[in-house]
Design a protein around this motif. Structure first.
Motif, PDB file in Angstrom:
ATOM      1  N   SER A   7       0.849  -1.188   0.000  1.00 33.59           N
ATOM      2  CA  SER A   7       0.000   0.000   0.000  1.00 33.59           C
ATOM      3  C   SER A   7       0.883   1.235   0.000  1.00 33.59           C
ATOM      4  O   SER A   7       2.058   1.179   0.376  1.00 33.59           O
ATOM      5  CB  SER A   7      -0.945   0.011   1.205  1.00 33.59           C
ATOM      6  N   ALA A   8       0.301   2.359  -0.430  1.00 33.17           N
ATOM      7  CA  ALA A   8       1.058   3.611  -0.471  1.00 33.17           C
ATOM      8  C   ALA A   8       0.106   4.788  -0.537  1.00 33.17           C
ATOM      9  O   ALA A   8      -0.982   4.693  -1.107  1.00 33.17           O
ATOM     10  CB  ALA A   8       1.983   3.639  -1.683  1.00 33.17           C
ATOM     11  N   ALA A   9       0.545   5.907   0.054  1.00 28.90           N
ATOM     12  CA  ALA A   9      -0.080   7.207  -0.174  1.00 28.90           C
ATOM     13  C   ALA A   9       0.749   7.837  -1.289  1.00 28.90           C
ATOM     14  O   ALA A   9       1.946   8.093  -1.107  1.00 28.90           O
ATOM     15  CB  ALA A   9      -0.053   8.049   1.090  1.00 28.90           C
ATOM     16  N   THR A  16       5.209   5.287  -8.316  1.00 25.60           N
ATOM     17  CA  THR A  16       5.389   4.638  -7.023  1.00 25.60           C
ATOM     18  C   THR A  16       5.235   3.141  -7.181  1.00 25.60           C
ATOM     19  O   THR A  16       4.188   2.669  -7.645  1.00 25.60           O
ATOM     20  CB  THR A  16       4.354   5.161  -5.999  1.00 25.60           C
ATOM     21  N   THR A  17       6.264   2.384  -6.802  1.00 23.12           N
ATOM     22  CA  THR A  17       6.167   0.928  -6.806  1.00 23.12           C
ATOM     23  C   THR A  17       5.448   0.512  -5.522  1.00 23.12           C
ATOM     24  O   THR A  17       5.975   0.699  -4.427  1.00 23.12           O
ATOM     25  CB  THR A  17       7.554   0.279  -6.885  1.00 23.12           C
ATOM     26  N   VAL A  18       4.257  -0.040  -5.677  1.00 21.96           N
ATOM     27  CA  VAL A  18       3.442  -0.407  -4.524  1.00 21.96           C
ATOM     28  C   VAL A  18       3.694  -1.849  -4.106  1.00 21.96           C
ATOM     29  O   VAL A  18       3.598  -2.189  -2.929  1.00 21.96           O
ATOM     30  CB  VAL A  18       1.950  -0.164  -4.822  1.00 21.96           C
ATOM     31  N   ILE A  31      -6.176  -4.326  -7.275  1.00 19.45           N
ATOM     32  CA  ILE A  31      -5.653  -2.996  -6.990  1.00 19.45           C
ATOM     33  C   ILE A  31      -6.843  -2.088  -6.690  1.00 19.45           C
ATOM     34  O   ILE A  31      -7.803  -2.038  -7.464  1.00 19.45           O
ATOM     35  CB  ILE A  31      -4.867  -2.433  -8.188  1.00 19.45           C
ATOM     36  N   ALA A  32      -6.780  -1.383  -5.557  1.00 20.33           N
ATOM     37  CA  ALA A  32      -7.811  -0.421  -5.192  1.00 20.33           C
ATOM     38  C   ALA A  32      -7.156   0.945  -5.001  1.00 20.33           C
ATOM     39  O   ALA A  32      -6.152   1.060  -4.298  1.00 20.33           O
ATOM     40  CB  ALA A  32      -8.509  -0.850  -3.907  1.00 20.33           C
ATOM     41  N   LEU A  33      -7.718   1.960  -5.648  1.00 16.08           N
ATOM     42  CA  LEU A  33      -7.243   3.333  -5.509  1.00 16.08           C
ATOM     43  C   LEU A  33      -8.408   4.176  -5.019  1.00 16.08           C
ATOM     44  O   LEU A  33      -9.528   4.049  -5.525  1.00 16.08           O
ATOM     45  CB  LEU A  33      -6.762   3.881  -6.848  1.00 16.08           C
ATOM     46  N   VAL A  34      -8.158   5.037  -4.033  1.00 13.80           N
ATOM     47  CA  VAL A  34      -9.189   5.939  -3.535  1.00 13.80           C
ATOM     48  C   VAL A  34      -8.653   7.358  -3.533  1.00 13.80           C
ATOM     49  O   VAL A  34      -7.507   7.596  -3.161  1.00 13.80           O
ATOM     50  CB  VAL A  34      -9.712   5.521  -2.139  1.00 13.80           C
ATOM     51  N   ASN A  35      -9.488   8.272  -3.983  1.00 10.06           N
ATOM     52  CA  ASN A  35      -9.145   9.689  -4.015  1.00 10.06           C
ATOM     53  C   ASN A  35      -9.664  10.332  -2.731  1.00 10.06           C
ATOM     54  O   ASN A  35     -10.867  10.462  -2.539  1.00 10.06           O
ATOM     55  CB  ASN A  35      -9.763  10.355  -5.251  1.00 10.06           C
ATOM     56  N   ARG A  36      -8.754  10.767  -1.868  1.00  7.36           N
ATOM     57  CA  ARG A  36      -9.121  11.398  -0.609  1.00  7.36           C
ATOM     58  C   ARG A  36      -9.294  12.908  -0.743  1.00  7.36           C
ATOM     59  O   ARG A  36      -9.701  13.576   0.206  1.00  7.36           O
ATOM     60  CB  ARG A  36      -8.044  11.126   0.455  1.00  7.36           C
ATOM     61  N   GLY A  37      -8.975  13.457  -1.903  1.00  6.60           N
ATOM     62  CA  GLY A  37      -8.941  14.904  -2.087  1.00  6.60           C
ATOM     63  C   GLY A  37     -10.229  15.516  -2.594  1.00  6.60           C
ATOM     64  O   GLY A  37     -11.196  14.827  -2.920  1.00  6.60           O
ATOM     65  N   ALA A  38     -10.202  16.850  -2.694  1.00  8.12           N
ATOM     66  CA  ALA A  38     -11.363  17.625  -3.129  1.00  8.12           C
ATOM     67  C   ALA A  38     -11.427  17.800  -4.645  1.00  8.12           C
ATOM     68  O   ALA A  38     -12.405  18.337  -5.153  1.00  8.12           O
ATOM     69  CB  ALA A  38     -11.340  18.992  -2.451  1.00  8.12           C
ATOM     70  N   VAL A  91      -2.271  14.020  -8.593  1.00  4.24           N
ATOM     71  CA  VAL A  91      -2.463  14.714  -7.311  1.00  4.24           C
ATOM     72  C   VAL A  91      -1.940  13.832  -6.181  1.00  4.24           C
ATOM     73  O   VAL A  91      -1.785  12.625  -6.343  1.00  4.24           O
ATOM     74  CB  VAL A  91      -3.947  15.082  -7.067  1.00  4.24           C
ATOM     75  N   GLY A  92      -1.704  14.441  -5.036  1.00  8.98           N
ATOM     76  CA  GLY A  92      -1.124  13.691  -3.913  1.00  8.98           C
ATOM     77  C   GLY A  92      -2.110  13.155  -2.916  1.00  8.98           C
ATOM     78  O   GLY A  92      -1.724  12.758  -1.831  1.00  8.98           O
ATOM     79  N   ASN A  93      -3.385  13.118  -3.239  1.00  6.08           N
ATOM     80  CA  ASN A  93      -4.395  12.662  -2.283  1.00  6.08           C
ATOM     81  C   ASN A  93      -4.976  11.299  -2.642  1.00  6.08           C
ATOM     82  O   ASN A  93      -6.129  11.030  -2.359  1.00  6.08           O
ATOM     83  CB  ASN A  93      -5.530  13.688  -2.199  1.00  6.08           C
ATOM     84  N   VAL A  94      -4.179  10.436  -3.261  1.00  5.41           N
ATOM     85  CA  VAL A  94      -4.664   9.121  -3.671  1.00  5.41           C
ATOM     86  C   VAL A  94      -3.960   8.044  -2.857  1.00  5.41           C
ATOM     87  O   VAL A  94      -2.737   8.047  -2.713  1.00  5.41           O
ATOM     88  CB  VAL A  94      -4.436   8.892  -5.180  1.00  5.41           C
ATOM     89  N   SER A  95      -4.745   7.127  -2.302  1.00  3.35           N
ATOM     90  CA  SER A  95      -4.219   5.964  -1.596  1.00  3.35           C
ATOM     91  C   SER A  95      -4.325   4.757  -2.511  1.00  3.35           C
ATOM     92  O   SER A  95      -5.317   4.592  -3.222  1.00  3.35           O
ATOM     93  CB  SER A  95      -5.020   5.680  -0.322  1.00  3.35           C
TER      94      SER A  95
END
Length: 105
Positions: A7-9, A16-18, A31-38, A91-95
């Motif tokens: 996992s990675a932020a 990024t090598t996850v 693979i699951a990606l979630v956008n935490r940003g606005a 963007v930097g708000n993805v997990s």
């Protein structure tokens, strides 16, 4: 091993090598990606045995994840020994999370 494989932020505009499949192993993974940003995020996902993905390694390229909890999932992927899951976001708000199981070859 089974369950969470990596996992990675994500950092914006950075590959990024996850997860990397260990030697003498094959992995079945999701693979699951979630956008935490606005703001919406554009992401890329590659499966590759190289340090930098080539054009043919990308399985998602410019896929948009909606803002505020949007999700992108890829399931039932198989990767061989030495292959890595590399993910990039604008963007930097993805997990990112890679989960599944490994089997000896």
């Amino acid at each position: 091993m089974s369950g969470k494989l990596g996992s990675a932020a994500l950092v914006a505009d950075t590959n990024t090598t996850v997860y990397t499949v260990p030697a003498d192993t094959v992995a079945t993974l999701n693979i699951a990606l979630v956008n935490r940003g606005a703001d919406p995020a554009k992401v890329r996902v590659a499966i590759t045995d190289a340090a930098n993905p080539g054009d043919a390694d990308w399985i998602e390229y410019g896929a948009e994840i909606p803002a505020a909890g949007g999700v992108l999932e890829r399931t039932a992927l198989v990767a061989g020994a030495g292959e890595s899951i590399i993910i990039r976001s604008d963007v930097g708000n993805v997990s990112a999370r890679v989960h599944g199981f490994e089997e000896a070859e």
